[in-house]
Design a protein around this motif. Structure first.
Motif, PDB file in Angstrom:
ATOM      1  N   LYS A  30      44.409  31.660  13.882  1.00 30.96           N
ATOM      2  CA  LYS A  30      44.418  33.128  14.214  1.00 30.96           C
ATOM      3  C   LYS A  30      44.023  33.305  15.859  1.00 30.96           C
ATOM      4  O   LYS A  30      43.105  32.617  16.308  1.00 30.96           O
ATOM      5  CB  LYS A  30      43.471  33.986  13.438  1.00 30.96           C
ATOM      6  CG  LYS A  30      43.844  34.008  12.036  1.00 30.96           C
ATOM      7  CD  LYS A  30      42.965  34.920  11.204  1.00 30.96           C
ATOM      8  CE  LYS A  30      43.419  34.960   9.792  1.00 30.96           C
ATOM      9  NZ  LYS A  30      42.585  35.775   8.884  1.00 30.96           N
ATOM     10  N   LYS A  31      44.845  34.307  16.275  1.00 32.81           N
ATOM     11  CA  LYS A  31      44.680  34.683  17.740  1.00 32.81           C
ATOM     12  C   LYS A  31      43.232  35.546  18.108  1.00 32.81           C
ATOM     13  O   LYS A  31      42.956  36.289  17.259  1.00 32.81           O
ATOM     14  CB  LYS A  31      45.661  35.446  18.564  1.00 32.81           C
ATOM     15  CG  LYS A  31      46.942  34.499  18.653  1.00 32.81           C
ATOM     16  CD  LYS A  31      47.928  35.265  19.080  1.00 32.81           C
ATOM     17  CE  LYS A  31      49.247  34.426  19.562  1.00 32.81           C
ATOM     18  NZ  LYS A  31      50.224  35.112  20.251  1.00 32.81           N
ATOM     19  N   LYS A  32      42.522  35.168  18.936  1.00 33.78           N
ATOM     20  CA  LYS A  32      41.290  35.832  19.205  1.00 33.78           C
ATOM     21  C   LYS A  32      41.453  37.005  20.026  1.00 33.78           C
ATOM     22  O   LYS A  32      42.148  36.671  20.997  1.00 33.78           O
ATOM     23  CB  LYS A  32      40.146  34.916  19.851  1.00 33.78           C
ATOM     24  CG  LYS A  32      39.507  33.844  18.937  1.00 33.78           C
ATOM     25  CD  LYS A  32      38.384  33.016  19.749  1.00 33.78           C
ATOM     26  CE  LYS A  32      38.093  32.031  18.791  1.00 33.78           C
ATOM     27  NZ  LYS A  32      36.938  30.879  19.418  1.00 33.78           N
ATOM     28  N   PRO A  33      41.178  38.159  19.632  1.00 32.19           N
ATOM     29  CA  PRO A  33      41.226  39.287  20.656  1.00 32.19           C
ATOM     30  C   PRO A  33      40.850  38.942  21.887  1.00 32.19           C
ATOM     31  O   PRO A  33      39.568  38.426  22.212  1.00 32.19           O
ATOM     32  CB  PRO A  33      40.768  40.434  20.076  1.00 32.19           C
ATOM     33  CG  PRO A  33      39.653  39.855  19.125  1.00 32.19           C
ATOM     34  CD  PRO A  33      40.127  38.813  18.720  1.00 32.19           C
ATOM     35  N   LEU A  34      41.389  39.366  23.082  1.00 28.96           N
ATOM     36  CA  LEU A  34      40.903  39.134  24.287  1.00 28.96           C
ATOM     37  C   LEU A  34      39.911  40.243  24.670  1.00 28.96           C
ATOM     38  O   LEU A  34      40.139  41.469  24.158  1.00 28.96           O
ATOM     39  CB  LEU A  34      42.006  39.290  25.380  1.00 28.96           C
ATOM     40  CG  LEU A  34      43.039  38.290  25.273  1.00 28.96           C
ATOM     41  CD1 LEU A  34      44.319  38.482  26.142  1.00 28.96           C
ATOM     42  CD2 LEU A  34      42.530  36.930  25.449  1.00 28.96           C
ATOM     43  N   LYS A  35      38.873  39.917  25.415  1.00 33.17           N
ATOM     44  CA  LYS A  35      38.026  40.792  25.881  1.00 33.17           C
ATOM     45  C   LYS A  35      38.513  41.896  27.021  1.00 33.17           C
ATOM     46  O   LYS A  35      39.081  41.296  28.068  1.00 33.17           O
ATOM     47  CB  LYS A  35      36.886  40.210  26.392  1.00 33.17           C
ATOM     48  CG  LYS A  35      35.982  39.540  25.105  1.00 33.17           C
ATOM     49  CD  LYS A  35      34.665  38.869  25.910  1.00 33.17           C
ATOM     50  CE  LYS A  35      34.117  38.217  24.404  1.00 33.17           C
ATOM     51  NZ  LYS A  35      32.743  37.361  24.990  1.00 33.17           N
ATOM     52  N   ASP A  36      38.364  43.226  27.098  1.00 31.08           N
ATOM     53  CA  ASP A  36      38.796  43.859  28.063  1.00 31.08           C
ATOM     54  C   ASP A  36      37.851  43.773  29.041  1.00 31.08           C
ATOM     55  O   ASP A  36      36.651  43.891  29.100  1.00 31.08           O
ATOM     56  CB  ASP A  36      38.905  45.428  27.419  1.00 31.08           C
ATOM     57  CG  ASP A  36      39.807  45.550  26.388  1.00 31.08           C
ATOM     58  OD1 ASP A  36      40.791  44.849  26.711  1.00 31.08           O
ATOM     59  OD2 ASP A  36      39.971  46.512  25.583  1.00 31.08           O
ATOM     60  N   ASP A  37      38.530  43.535  30.481  1.00 32.11           N
ATOM     61  CA  ASP A  37      37.694  43.575  31.639  1.00 32.11           C
ATOM     62  C   ASP A  37      37.513  44.964  32.261  1.00 32.11           C
ATOM     63  O   ASP A  37      38.567  45.492  32.753  1.00 32.11           O
ATOM     64  CB  ASP A  37      37.983  42.532  32.391  1.00 32.11           C
ATOM     65  CG  ASP A  37      37.130  42.425  33.759  1.00 32.11           C
ATOM     66  OD1 ASP A  37      35.933  43.114  33.612  1.00 32.11           O
ATOM     67  OD2 ASP A  37      37.234  41.393  34.358  1.00 32.11           O
ATOM     68  N   ARG A  38      36.441  45.624  32.268  1.00 29.89           N
ATOM     69  CA  ARG A  38      36.346  47.075  32.571  1.00 29.89           C
ATOM     70  C   ARG A  38      36.413  47.225  34.126  1.00 29.89           C
ATOM     71  O   ARG A  38      36.970  48.212  34.707  1.00 29.89           O
ATOM     72  CB  ARG A  38      34.913  47.712  32.243  1.00 29.89           C
ATOM     73  CG  ARG A  38      34.821  47.784  30.621  1.00 29.89           C
ATOM     74  CD  ARG A  38      33.412  48.452  30.180  1.00 29.89           C
ATOM     75  NE  ARG A  38      33.709  48.563  28.911  1.00 29.89           N
ATOM     76  CZ  ARG A  38      32.673  48.611  28.088  1.00 29.89           C
ATOM     77  NH1 ARG A  38      31.416  48.909  28.511  1.00 29.89           N
ATOM     78  NH2 ARG A  38      32.711  48.703  26.820  1.00 29.89           N
ATOM     79  N   ASN A  39      36.061  46.091  34.790  1.00 33.01           N
ATOM     80  CA  ASN A  39      36.342  45.932  36.162  1.00 33.01           C
ATOM     81  C   ASN A  39      37.713  45.936  36.736  1.00 33.01           C
ATOM     82  O   ASN A  39      37.942  46.035  37.811  1.00 33.01           O
ATOM     83  CB  ASN A  39      35.458  44.852  36.851  1.00 33.01           C
ATOM     84  CG  ASN A  39      33.934  45.154  36.437  1.00 33.01           C
ATOM     85  OD1 ASN A  39      33.280  46.342  36.653  1.00 33.01           O
ATOM     86  ND2 ASN A  39      33.473  44.074  36.241  1.00 33.01           N
ATOM     87  N   LYS A  40      38.444  45.446  35.887  1.00 31.69           N
ATOM     88  CA  LYS A  40      40.097  45.241  36.282  1.00 31.69           C
ATOM     89  C   LYS A  40      40.738  46.603  36.452  1.00 31.69           C
ATOM     90  O   LYS A  40      40.643  47.413  35.774  1.00 31.69           O
ATOM     91  CB  LYS A  40      40.636  44.247  35.000  1.00 31.69           C
ATOM     92  CG  LYS A  40      42.023  43.847  35.387  1.00 31.69           C
ATOM     93  CD  LYS A  40      42.616  42.965  34.286  1.00 31.69           C
ATOM     94  CE  LYS A  40      43.829  42.463  34.784  1.00 31.69           C
ATOM     95  NZ  LYS A  40      44.704  41.754  33.512  1.00 31.69           N
ATOM     96  N   PRO A  41      41.596  46.433  37.765  1.00 36.63           N
ATOM     97  CA  PRO A  41      42.447  47.645  37.874  1.00 36.63           C
ATOM     98  C   PRO A  41      43.221  48.130  36.956  1.00 36.63           C
ATOM     99  O   PRO A  41      44.171  47.321  36.579  1.00 36.63           O
ATOM    100  CB  PRO A  41      42.734  47.372  39.453  1.00 36.63           C
ATOM    101  CG  PRO A  41      42.008  46.295  39.769  1.00 36.63           C
ATOM    102  CD  PRO A  41      41.574  45.508  38.749  1.00 36.63           C
ATOM    103  N   LYS A  42      43.671  49.377  36.917  1.00 35.01           N
ATOM    104  CA  LYS A  42      44.775  49.861  35.975  1.00 35.01           C
ATOM    105  C   LYS A  42      45.987  49.776  36.585  1.00 35.01           C
ATOM    106  O   LYS A  42      46.088  50.431  37.668  1.00 35.01           O
ATOM    107  CB  LYS A  42      44.166  50.991  35.232  1.00 35.01           C
ATOM    108  CG  LYS A  42      45.307  51.723  34.349  1.00 35.01           C
ATOM    109  CD  LYS A  42      44.585  52.989  33.780  1.00 35.01           C
ATOM    110  CE  LYS A  42      45.588  53.714  32.624  1.00 35.01           C
ATOM    111  NZ  LYS A  42      45.012  54.894  32.161  1.00 35.01           N
TER     112      LYS A  42
END
Length: 123
Positions: A30-42
């Motif tokens: 099963k694929k692990k969900p990727l952690k969202d990086d809050r510092n990454k630009p949208k």
């Protein structure tokens, strides 16, 4: 009298039952969900979304009885398809995309240098 030998007749093809076929394959991890990086630009919106923002305002003023976003979206899509190359919206989108690229380059540089810590992202 001629008799048929069983060796000359082709054997009927046997199919392997479905459960036996599946048992030989490896189970998928099963694929692990990727952690969202809050510092990454949208990522910035495309030229169409800048057009949609302007079109929605004017369309609602001209057609106050139409409240459905579906109808507004359809009308906007039809207008966008029939329009010639609209430079103003592409210029805005290009400018925003350039800002995003600069911010992304800075983000990657800061991340590689270790300015972001993993724990501070989720506090």
């Amino acid at each position: 009298m001629k008799t048929r030998s069983s060796a000359a007749a082709p054997a009927p093809a046997r199919s392997v039952p479905a459960p036996a076929r599946r048992a030989t394959t490896k189970p998928r991890a099963k694929k692990k969900p990727l952690k969202d990086d809050r510092n990454k630009p949208k990522k910035p919106p495309t030229a169409f979304f800048y057009f949609l923002e302007d079109f929605r305002k004017t369309y609602q003023q001209e057609n106050p009885d139409v409240k459905s976003m579906r109808d507004i979206g359809k009308a906007c899509g039809e207008k966008w398809k029939t329009m010639s190359f609209e430079v103003a919206y592409y210029d805005i989108a290009t400018e925003k995309r350039a800002e995003f690229e600069r911010a992304m380059a800075e983000y990657i540089k800061r991340k590689e240098s270790g300015d972001f810590s993993e724990e501070s992202d989720y506090e």
